[in-house]
Design a protein around this motif. Structure first.
Motif, PDB file in Angstrom:
ATOM      1  N   GLU A 196      -2.033   3.300  18.598  1.00  0.00           N
ATOM      2  CA  GLU A 196      -2.982   3.055  17.520  1.00  0.00           C
ATOM      3  C   GLU A 196      -3.887   1.857  17.857  1.00  0.00           C
ATOM      4  O   GLU A 196      -3.486   1.003  18.637  1.00  0.00           O
ATOM      5  CB  GLU A 196      -2.220   2.804  16.208  1.00  0.00           C
ATOM      6  CG  GLU A 196      -1.674   1.403  15.986  1.00  0.00           C
ATOM      7  CD  GLU A 196      -0.495   0.995  16.851  1.00  0.00           C
ATOM      8  OE1 GLU A 196      -0.117  -0.185  16.811  1.00  0.00           O
ATOM      9  OE2 GLU A 196       0.071   1.831  17.572  1.00  0.00           O
ATOM     10  N   PRO A 197      -5.118   1.814  17.337  1.00  0.00           N
ATOM     11  CA  PRO A 197      -5.687   2.779  16.404  1.00  0.00           C
ATOM     12  C   PRO A 197      -6.379   3.981  17.056  1.00  0.00           C
ATOM     13  O   PRO A 197      -6.610   4.985  16.410  1.00  0.00           O
ATOM     14  CB  PRO A 197      -6.703   1.931  15.640  1.00  0.00           C
ATOM     15  CG  PRO A 197      -7.148   0.904  16.643  1.00  0.00           C
ATOM     16  CD  PRO A 197      -5.941   0.598  17.480  1.00  0.00           C
ATOM     17  N   GLU A 198      -6.695   3.884  18.334  1.00  0.00           N
ATOM     18  CA  GLU A 198      -7.503   4.934  18.967  1.00  0.00           C
ATOM     19  C   GLU A 198      -6.727   6.216  19.193  1.00  0.00           C
ATOM     20  O   GLU A 198      -7.263   7.319  19.032  1.00  0.00           O
ATOM     21  CB  GLU A 198      -8.053   4.427  20.303  1.00  0.00           C
ATOM     22  CG  GLU A 198      -9.026   5.395  20.963  1.00  0.00           C
ATOM     23  CD  GLU A 198      -9.644   4.828  22.230  1.00  0.00           C
ATOM     24  OE1 GLU A 198     -10.460   5.542  22.851  1.00  0.00           O
ATOM     25  OE2 GLU A 198      -9.316   3.684  22.607  1.00  0.00           O
ATOM     26  N   PHE A 199      -5.429   6.114  19.572  1.00  0.00           N
ATOM     27  CA  PHE A 199      -4.706   7.300  20.012  1.00  0.00           C
ATOM     28  C   PHE A 199      -3.464   7.618  19.183  1.00  0.00           C
ATOM     29  O   PHE A 199      -2.641   8.428  19.611  1.00  0.00           O
ATOM     30  CB  PHE A 199      -4.300   7.137  21.483  1.00  0.00           C
ATOM     31  CG  PHE A 199      -5.483   6.990  22.408  1.00  0.00           C
ATOM     32  CD1 PHE A 199      -6.362   8.033  22.621  1.00  0.00           C
ATOM     33  CD2 PHE A 199      -5.732   5.783  23.049  1.00  0.00           C
ATOM     34  CE1 PHE A 199      -7.458   7.896  23.455  1.00  0.00           C
ATOM     35  CE2 PHE A 199      -6.819   5.627  23.893  1.00  0.00           C
ATOM     36  CZ  PHE A 199      -7.685   6.691  24.096  1.00  0.00           C
ATOM     37  N   ALA A 200      -3.307   7.022  18.020  1.00  0.00           N
ATOM     38  CA  ALA A 200      -2.141   7.331  17.185  1.00  0.00           C
ATOM     39  C   ALA A 200      -2.405   6.914  15.745  1.00  0.00           C
ATOM     40  O   ALA A 200      -3.241   6.047  15.474  1.00  0.00           O
ATOM     41  CB  ALA A 200      -0.886   6.639  17.708  1.00  0.00           C
ATOM     42  N   SER A 201      -1.673   7.557  14.824  1.00  0.00           N
ATOM     43  CA  SER A 201      -1.729   7.220  13.408  1.00  0.00           C
ATOM     44  C   SER A 201      -0.446   6.516  12.995  1.00  0.00           C
ATOM     45  O   SER A 201       0.601   6.681  13.624  1.00  0.00           O
ATOM     46  CB  SER A 201      -1.894   8.490  12.564  1.00  0.00           C
ATOM     47  OG  SER A 201      -3.098   9.164  12.857  1.00  0.00           O
ATOM     48  N   VAL A 202      -0.538   5.743  11.919  1.00  0.00           N
ATOM     49  CA  VAL A 202       0.636   5.087  11.344  1.00  0.00           C
ATOM     50  C   VAL A 202       0.849   5.644   9.935  1.00  0.00           C
ATOM     51  O   VAL A 202      -0.022   5.517   9.075  1.00  0.00           O
ATOM     52  CB  VAL A 202       0.460   3.555  11.286  1.00  0.00           C
ATOM     53  CG1 VAL A 202       1.670   2.909  10.626  1.00  0.00           C
ATOM     54  CG2 VAL A 202       0.248   2.989  12.686  1.00  0.00           C
ATOM     55  N   LEU A 203       2.000   6.281   9.729  1.00  0.00           N
ATOM     56  CA  LEU A 203       2.363   6.864   8.434  1.00  0.00           C
ATOM     57  C   LEU A 203       3.431   5.986   7.802  1.00  0.00           C
ATOM     58  O   LEU A 203       4.408   5.615   8.461  1.00  0.00           O
ATOM     59  CB  LEU A 203       2.887   8.288   8.624  1.00  0.00           C
ATOM     60  CG  LEU A 203       2.022   9.244   9.462  1.00  0.00           C
ATOM     61  CD1 LEU A 203       2.692  10.603   9.588  1.00  0.00           C
ATOM     62  CD2 LEU A 203       0.636   9.382   8.856  1.00  0.00           C
ATOM     63  N   ALA A 204       3.264   5.660   6.521  1.00  0.00           N
ATOM     64  CA  ALA A 204       4.130   4.662   5.896  1.00  0.00           C
ATOM     65  C   ALA A 204       4.909   5.228   4.718  1.00  0.00           C
ATOM     66  O   ALA A 204       4.464   6.152   4.029  1.00  0.00           O
ATOM     67  CB  ALA A 204       3.298   3.479   5.425  1.00  0.00           C
ATOM     68  N   SER A 205       6.077   4.617   4.490  1.00  0.00           N
ATOM     69  CA  SER A 205       6.860   4.923   3.296  1.00  0.00           C
ATOM     70  C   SER A 205       6.159   4.311   2.081  1.00  0.00           C
ATOM     71  O   SER A 205       5.337   3.399   2.209  1.00  0.00           O
ATOM     72  CB  SER A 205       8.272   4.370   3.437  1.00  0.00           C
ATOM     73  OG  SER A 205       8.240   2.954   3.574  1.00  0.00           O
ATOM     74  N   LYS A 206       6.520   4.782   0.881  1.00  0.00           N
ATOM     75  CA  LYS A 206       5.860   4.307  -0.334  1.00  0.00           C
ATOM     76  C   LYS A 206       6.129   2.830  -0.601  1.00  0.00           C
ATOM     77  O   LYS A 206       5.329   2.155  -1.239  1.00  0.00           O
ATOM     78  CB  LYS A 206       6.319   5.150  -1.524  1.00  0.00           C
ATOM     79  CG  LYS A 206       5.827   6.593  -1.473  1.00  0.00           C
ATOM     80  CD  LYS A 206       6.277   7.368  -2.702  1.00  0.00           C
ATOM     81  CE  LYS A 206       5.773   8.810  -2.656  1.00  0.00           C
ATOM     82  NZ  LYS A 206       6.226   9.584  -3.847  1.00  0.00           N
ATOM     83  N   ASP A 207       7.264   2.333  -0.115  1.00  0.00           N
ATOM     84  CA  ASP A 207       7.610   0.938  -0.374  1.00  0.00           C
ATOM     85  C   ASP A 207       7.191  -0.007   0.748  1.00  0.00           C
ATOM     86  O   ASP A 207       7.645  -1.150   0.808  1.00  0.00           O
ATOM     87  CB  ASP A 207       9.116   0.809  -0.625  1.00  0.00           C
ATOM     88  CG  ASP A 207       9.948   1.222   0.591  1.00  0.00           C
ATOM     89  OD1 ASP A 207       9.405   1.911   1.485  1.00  0.00           O
ATOM     90  OD2 ASP A 207      11.143   0.870   0.638  1.00  0.00           O
ATOM     91  N   LEU A 208       6.309   0.458   1.627  1.00  0.00           N
ATOM     92  CA  LEU A 208       5.893  -0.380   2.753  1.00  0.00           C
ATOM     93  C   LEU A 208       5.108  -1.593   2.267  1.00  0.00           C
ATOM     94  O   LEU A 208       4.175  -1.475   1.481  1.00  0.00           O
ATOM     95  CB  LEU A 208       5.031   0.416   3.739  1.00  0.00           C
ATOM     96  CG  LEU A 208       4.552  -0.369   4.966  1.00  0.00           C
ATOM     97  CD1 LEU A 208       5.716  -0.601   5.936  1.00  0.00           C
ATOM     98  CD2 LEU A 208       3.406   0.347   5.673  1.00  0.00           C
ATOM     99  N   LYS A 209       5.498  -2.765   2.757  1.00  0.00           N
ATOM    100  CA  LYS A 209       4.760  -3.996   2.520  1.00  0.00           C
ATOM    101  C   LYS A 209       4.417  -4.598   3.873  1.00  0.00           C
ATOM    102  O   LYS A 209       5.284  -4.719   4.741  1.00  0.00           O
ATOM    103  CB  LYS A 209       5.584  -4.987   1.696  1.00  0.00           C
ATOM    104  CG  LYS A 209       5.840  -4.530   0.269  1.00  0.00           C
ATOM    105  CD  LYS A 209       6.629  -5.578  -0.506  1.00  0.00           C
ATOM    106  CE  LYS A 209       6.889  -5.120  -1.936  1.00  0.00           C
ATOM    107  NZ  LYS A 209       7.679  -6.115  -2.703  1.00  0.00           N
ATOM    108  N   ILE A 210       3.159  -4.955   4.044  1.00  0.00           N
ATOM    109  CA  ILE A 210       2.704  -5.455   5.332  1.00  0.00           C
ATOM    110  C   ILE A 210       1.943  -6.763   5.182  1.00  0.00           C
ATOM    111  O   ILE A 210       1.377  -7.059   4.124  1.00  0.00           O
ATOM    112  CB  ILE A 210       1.804  -4.428   6.055  1.00  0.00           C
ATOM    113  CG1 ILE A 210       0.609  -4.036   5.172  1.00  0.00           C
ATOM    114  CG2 ILE A 210       2.605  -3.211   6.470  1.00  0.00           C
ATOM    115  CD1 ILE A 210      -0.359  -3.079   5.831  1.00  0.00           C
ATOM    116  N   GLN A 211       1.962  -7.537   6.242  1.00  0.00           N
ATOM    117  CA  GLN A 211       1.184  -8.772   6.313  1.00  0.00           C
ATOM    118  C   GLN A 211       0.029  -8.554   7.274  1.00  0.00           C
ATOM    119  O   GLN A 211       0.218  -8.053   8.380  1.00  0.00           O
ATOM    120  CB  GLN A 211       2.064  -9.919   6.811  1.00  0.00           C
ATOM    121  CG  GLN A 211       1.314 -11.230   7.021  1.00  0.00           C
ATOM    122  CD  GLN A 211       2.153 -12.289   7.721  1.00  0.00           C
ATOM    123  OE1 GLN A 211       3.215 -11.985   8.260  1.00  0.00           O
ATOM    124  NE2 GLN A 211       1.677 -13.526   7.722  1.00  0.00           N
TER     125      GLN A 211
END
Length: 389
Positions: free
Chosen positions: A329-344
């Motif tokens: 990612e970002p050019e060659f892959a996607s990131v799929l997240a759970s509903k409770d994902l929290k990121i900084q």
């Protein structure tokens, strides 16, 4: 103003090797390749280790660069100088190397010069494809405390065994192997400047080796000062420590997927079950993220369907990394997240500043992990294609 010049023969150091060497050292300048079979030299312009333009006869840009992979005889000269050429090539360095070698192997790039097989890359995978050697940058001897020799067929590492030693390849080629339920699987080969062992090796007590390593011919290794590397790691910021370990885990994840595809035990639904798309493959994302809570999956879309790459959990990083090319990612892959994902959300420039100030050996180690991850992803793509046919 011109400064340093690197010269040699393309038979000894081919274009893929040269690009890895210049990339690992962050070199800027002009590479000229002279062949007795071509009336004019081929030229590649590098900025901070990345090719930005090229010319070969009537060709320019990426087409010219790919054509130069077919030059198997001649001399090269690299001159460090300020480069004013327009940035025409935007594709990542490692992606170009792997695609260039593949095009040459498949006959889509014309060979210019006497036909010969480089003995270092003469090994083939069980699928019949040639295994290119992953070379590292010039060895930084500041961290080398001893040297060891191995001979053809000697086992250097055994997958699953405990060990904390880490080496850098001084001379020779090594098979990197993963064990499967049927037979050992050679993922790729590594050569001079590459590292044997993972960063976890000198940080985690009773670390379990993630792969086996066997010598191909005579091999000379430099034993690295694990204590000194661990001390350097301890002085890094929390974010950079987490970033380094996240890279280490990602390589393990990708090679695990290769084994799962090879044994037809892959569970694609486990990676596609998350509905929230944080990064879409092909996005022009310039941010970097760290997982604080929840889970995510890294998935690549190809012409043959979806390829699962890795699970992401607490303290894993994803997004734009300006100083590394993982082929994800970002050019060659996607990131799929759970509903409770929290990121900084992090500033990648701050991470790069810390990266720029670490020792050459640690920097080379990180670069080598990224290169191995990129190539392992290519191996994974090939395995998926074989499974679909």
């Amino acid at each position: 103003m011109k400064e340093d010049i690197l010269q040699g023969n393309i038979k000894f150091l081919n274009l893929g090797d040269l690009m890895q060497l210049l990339g690992g050292n962050g070199s800027s300048g002009i590479l000229r390749i002279m062949s007795p079979y071509a009336p004019e030299p081929g030229i590649i312009y590098f900025d901070n280790g990345n090719p930005i333009n090229a010319s070969c006869g009537m060709l320019s840009g990426l087409d010219a660069l790919y054509s130069l992979f077919g030059w198997t005889d001649g001399d090269f000269e690299f001159t460090t100088t300020s480069v004013t050429s327009e940035r025409v090539i935007t594709k990542g360095r490692m992606g170009i190397i792997l695609d260039g070698l593949k095009m040459l192997d498949e006959g889509r790039t014309e060979r210019l010069g006497p036909v010969s097989m480089d003995s270092r890359t003469a090994k083939y995978s069980d699928a019949g494809a040639a295994l290119p050697v992953i070379w590292g940058p010039l060895v930084d001897y500041m961290y080398v405390v001893d040297e060891e020799e191995f001979h053809d067929g000697d086992t250097i590492l055994q997958e699953g065994r405990h060990g904390n030693w880490v080496w850098v390849v001084l001379e020779g080629v090594i098979d990197i192997i993963r064990e499967t339920t049927s037979e050992p699987l050679t993922l790729f080969q590594i050569g001079n400047g590459s590292f044997v062992g993972s960063i976890s090796s000198f940080l985690v007590r009773n670390h379990s080796r993630m792969y086996s390593a066997k010598a191909v011919g005579d091999v000379q290794l430099g034993v690295l000062d694990s204590q000194r590397l661990a001390q350097e790691y301890s002085k890094m910021s929390y974010e950079f420590k987490a970033f380094v370990m996240s890279l280490d885990r990602r390589l393990r994840h990708v090679t695990d997927r290769v084994v799962e595809y090879s044994t037809k035990q892959i569970d694609l639904d486990d990676y596609l079950r998350y509905s929230q798309k944080v990064i879409e493959q092909g996005d022009d994302e310039k941010r970097l993220f760290r997982v604080q809570h929840g889970k995510a999956s890294l998935v690549q879309k190809t012409d043959d369907g979806f390829v699962p790459l890795a699970h992401l959990e607490r303290d894993d990083f994803f997004g734009y990394i300006p100083f590394l090319d993982l082929g994800h990612e970002p050019e060659f892959a996607s990131v799929l997240a759970s509903k409770d994902l929290k990121i900084q959300t992090l500033n990648p420039d701050i991470l790069q500043q810390e990266y720029d100030n670490i020792s050459t050996t640690f920097k080379n180690f990180i670069d080598n992990i990224a290169t191995c991850t990129h190539y392992s992803t290519k191996v994974l793509n090939n395995r998926q294609k074989e499974l679909m046919t």
